[in-house]
Enzyme design. Structure first.
Site, PDB file in Angstrom:
ATOM      1  N   TYR A   1      26.752   8.870  48.893  1.00 53.22           N
ATOM      2  CA  TYR A   1      27.528   8.227  49.474  1.00 53.22           C
ATOM      3  C   TYR A   1      28.156   7.113  48.707  1.00 53.22           C
ATOM      4  CZ  TYR A   1      24.006   8.810  53.501  1.00 53.22           C
ATOM      5  OH  TYR A   1      22.853   9.841  54.248  1.00 53.22           O
TER       6      TYR A   1
ATOM      7  N   HIS B   1      24.496  15.012  61.310  1.00 51.35           N
ATOM      8  CA  HIS B   1      23.544  14.231  60.204  1.00 51.35           C
ATOM      9  C   HIS B   1      21.698  14.383  61.212  1.00 51.35           C
ATOM     10  CE1 HIS B   1      23.438  10.762  57.040  1.00 51.35           C
ATOM     11  NE2 HIS B   1      21.931  11.607  57.079  1.00 51.35           N
TER      12      HIS B   1
ATOM     13  N   SER C   1      19.866  13.928  48.017  1.00 55.16           N
ATOM     14  CA  SER C   1      19.898  12.465  48.270  1.00 55.16           C
ATOM     15  C   SER C   1      20.534  11.436  47.446  1.00 55.16           C
ATOM     16  CB  SER C   1      19.231  11.933  49.033  1.00 55.16           C
ATOM     17  OG  SER C   1      19.937  11.106  49.529  1.00 55.16           O
TER      18      SER C   1
HETATM   19  C1  LIG Z   1      14.438  11.975  56.151  1.00 57.31           C
HETATM   20  C2  LIG Z   1      15.914  12.769  56.650  1.00 57.31           C
HETATM   21  C3  LIG Z   1      16.455  11.670  55.505  1.00 57.31           C
HETATM   22  C4  LIG Z   1      18.333  12.242  55.496  1.00 57.31           C
HETATM   23  N1  LIG Z   1      19.013  11.243  54.498  1.00 57.31           N
HETATM   24  C5  LIG Z   1      20.144  11.660  54.672  1.00 57.31           C
HETATM   25  C6  LIG Z   1      20.347  11.665  53.220  1.00 57.31           C
HETATM   26  O1  LIG Z   1      20.168  11.104  52.466  1.00 57.31           O
HETATM   27  N2  LIG Z   1      21.943  12.194  52.400  1.00 57.31           N
HETATM   28  C7  LIG Z   1      22.696  13.020  53.746  1.00 57.31           C
HETATM   29  O2  LIG Z   1      23.201  13.001  53.800  1.00 57.31           O
HETATM   30  N3  LIG Z   1      21.952  13.296  55.071  1.00 57.31           N
HETATM   31  C8  LIG Z   1      20.290  13.105  55.734  1.00 57.31           C
HETATM   32  N4  LIG Z   1      19.696  12.940  55.826  1.00 57.31           N
HETATM   33  C9  LIG Z   1      20.404  13.977  57.192  1.00 57.31           C
HETATM   34  C10 LIG Z   1      19.918  15.825  56.870  1.00 57.31           C
HETATM   35  O3  LIG Z   1      20.724  16.067  55.530  1.00 57.31           O
HETATM   36  C11 LIG Z   1      20.602  17.367  57.714  1.00 57.31           C
HETATM   37  O4  LIG Z   1      21.978  15.997  58.151  1.00 57.31           O
HETATM   38  C12 LIG Z   1      19.751  16.758  59.208  1.00 57.31           C
HETATM   39  O5  LIG Z   1      18.614  16.575  58.471  1.00 57.31           O
HETATM   40  C13 LIG Z   1      19.514  18.127  59.827  1.00 57.31           C
HETATM   41  O6  LIG Z   1      19.780  18.615  60.931  1.00 57.31           O
HETATM   42  P1  LIG Z   1      17.529  19.036  60.864  1.00 57.31           P
HETATM   43  O7  LIG Z   1      16.373  17.925  60.244  1.00 57.31           O
HETATM   44  O8  LIG Z   1      17.519  18.622  62.397  1.00 57.31           O
HETATM   45  O9  LIG Z   1      17.345  19.662  59.919  1.00 57.31           O
HETATM   46  C14 LIG Z   1      18.421  13.535  56.399  1.00 57.31           C
HETATM   47  C15 LIG Z   1      18.079  13.686  57.549  1.00 57.31           C
HETATM   48  C16 LIG Z   1      16.548  13.280  57.562  1.00 57.31           C
HETATM   49  C17 LIG Z   1      15.444  14.040  58.835  1.00 57.31           C
END
Ligand SMILES: Cc1cc2nc3c(=O)[nH]c(=O)nc-3n(C[C@H](O)[C@H](O)[C@H](O)COP(=O)(O)O)c2cc1C
Length: 378
Positions: A130, A276, A107
């Site tokens: 981002y 997300h 990330s």
């Molecule tokens: C704690 C956390 C932080 C996240 N940070 C980012 C991020 O920095 N960039 C991004 O594109 N998605 C981010 N996401 C979304 C994840 O990439 C992903 O889309 C999502 O976790 C999928 O759902 P799941 O947690 O149910 O597997 C984040 C998700 C979580 C849980």
């Protein structure tokens, strides 16, 4: 890790071992968490056809992801602040992914920098971007990803403004993470976590240090993101990104057929059907609900990746049956990291792999390519 049998076990351990603010940051969603819940509920409603007396002795999870061989159709999604779930969390998660033969996505909002990871692992990893207001800085971030030979750029398109996560505000999530007196009692009961964090390379956003105002003061995470992220970002900017990034491009956060159709014309190789993880537009459909129509409309032109709610190999099988070529997991491995560092992430991957191979067997399927909607009961 001997008694861990499922992702929920890792979640319970994560909750016990990591301070509440960071566990909640990983676990919770935006607003009333309707979409967060829908991601799980809609996956769980999908039933399999049990098939019997098929020779399932040659089951094989291997596949390819964006033309590269992968041990199974799984990717570690970009997750911000991994280095706060466990010291050097991004490095440990990347090592676990590479040992398992699957891609890791770093990330933008990581604690370890791109270069920290690159110097600690053997193989290329993916970088998630981002886009912030300072385009000169974004260009330099992409160039840093090129310099360390990242093998794909994941452009996240569903976070121009942040969906409020009530719990982060209540817990006082700050940037950089604050070591306030009020948190010390919580920290005091998590000595293993504290020593891991103290031994880690960094305690703030490694990719952003020195480049952006605000990382030197302590600001609420949501306020800071809303002030830095570029709300003018639009489809035309993809050309600008492609003029800097020569490699594989993945657009993450597509949830609508019309957007998928536009995405297919951008030259990106793949999309991630994603909301997300229920952390952005609350009230949006679950990712699995929209997957079939998006896969039908653009699946022959670009690679379809999926995320949102995956907690088991059964869930991976459901998404593959409905048109995904591979799946990303976010929380499932973040729980593993909080529970037990690299070993915990490896455990999360292993749990999902074993569940997937067993589910394939019980559905009478030997290979990933054979998984279609005929494995589902209607
Ligand atoms: C704690 C956390 C932080 C996240 N940070 C980012 C991020 O920095 N960039 C991004 O594109 N998605 C981010 N996401 C979304 C994840 O990439 C992903 O889309 C999502 O976790 C999928 O759902 P799941 O947690 O149910 O597997 C984040 C998700 C979580 C849980």
């Amino acid at each position: 890790m001997k008694h861990i049998t499922c992702i929920e076990d890792l979640r319970e351990l994560h909750k016990r071992r990591v301070p509440k603010a960071f566990f909640d940051y990983a676990d919770r969603g935006s607003y009333s968490e309707e979409t967060l819940r829908a991601n799980r509920a809609d996956l769980q409603q999908i039933k399999f056809r049990q098939r019997v007396l098929v020779d399932i002795s040659k089951r094989d999870l291997s596949t390819n992801i964006l033309g590269e061989p992968a041990a199974m159709p799984l990717i570690l999604a970009p997750v911000g602040l991994l280095g706060m779930q466990h010291g050097d969390g991004e490095i440990l998660a990347c090592r676990a992914a590479q040992a398992a033969g699957i891609p890791f996505t770093q990330s933008t909002m990581s604690i370890c920098s791109i270069e920290d990871i690159a110097s600690s692992v053997d193989k290329p990893f993916w970088f998630q971007l981002y886009v912030m207001k300072d385009r000169g800085f974004i260009k330099s971030l992409i160039e840093r990803a090129i310099a360390v030979k990242c093998s794909a750029l994941v452009l996240t398109v569903d976070l121009q403004v942040i969906g409020q996560r009530h719990q982060d505000i209540k817990n006082g999530m700050t940037v950089p993470p604050e070591w306030s007196v009020s948190k010390l009692i919580d920290f005091a009961t998590k000595p293993t976590w504290v020593s891991g964090i103290l031994r880690g390379k960094r305690r703030t956003f490694g990719n952003l240090v020195g480049h952006l105002k605000g990382t030197d003061d302590v600001t609420a995470l949501s306020v800071w993101i809303n002030s830095q992220f570029d709300t003018t970002l639009n489809w035309k900017d993809i050309d600008w990104i492609r003029s800097i990034w020569p490699g594989k491009l993945i657009l993450k956060g597509i949830l609508d057929v019309e957007d998928a159709e536009i995405a297919a014309k951008t030259g990106a190789q793949a999309i991630v059907v994603s909301n997300h993880g229920g952390r952005q537009l609350d009230g949006a459909p679950s990712s699995i609900e929209v997957l079939p129509e998006i896969a039908d409309s653009v699946g022959s032109r670009m690679e379809i990746m999926f995320d949102g709610g995956i907690r088991s190999g059964q869930d991976v099988m459901r998404a593959l049956a409905l048109g995904a070529k591979s799946c990303m997991i976010g929380r499932a491995y973040a729980y593993g990291l909080g529970a037990g560092g690299q070993e915990g992430v490896a455990k999360a991957i292993e749990v999902i792999a074993k569940e997937l191979t067993t589910t394939m067997g019980l559905c009478g399927v030997n290979t990933i390519a054979e998984i279609g909607d005929d494995v589902l009961a209607v």
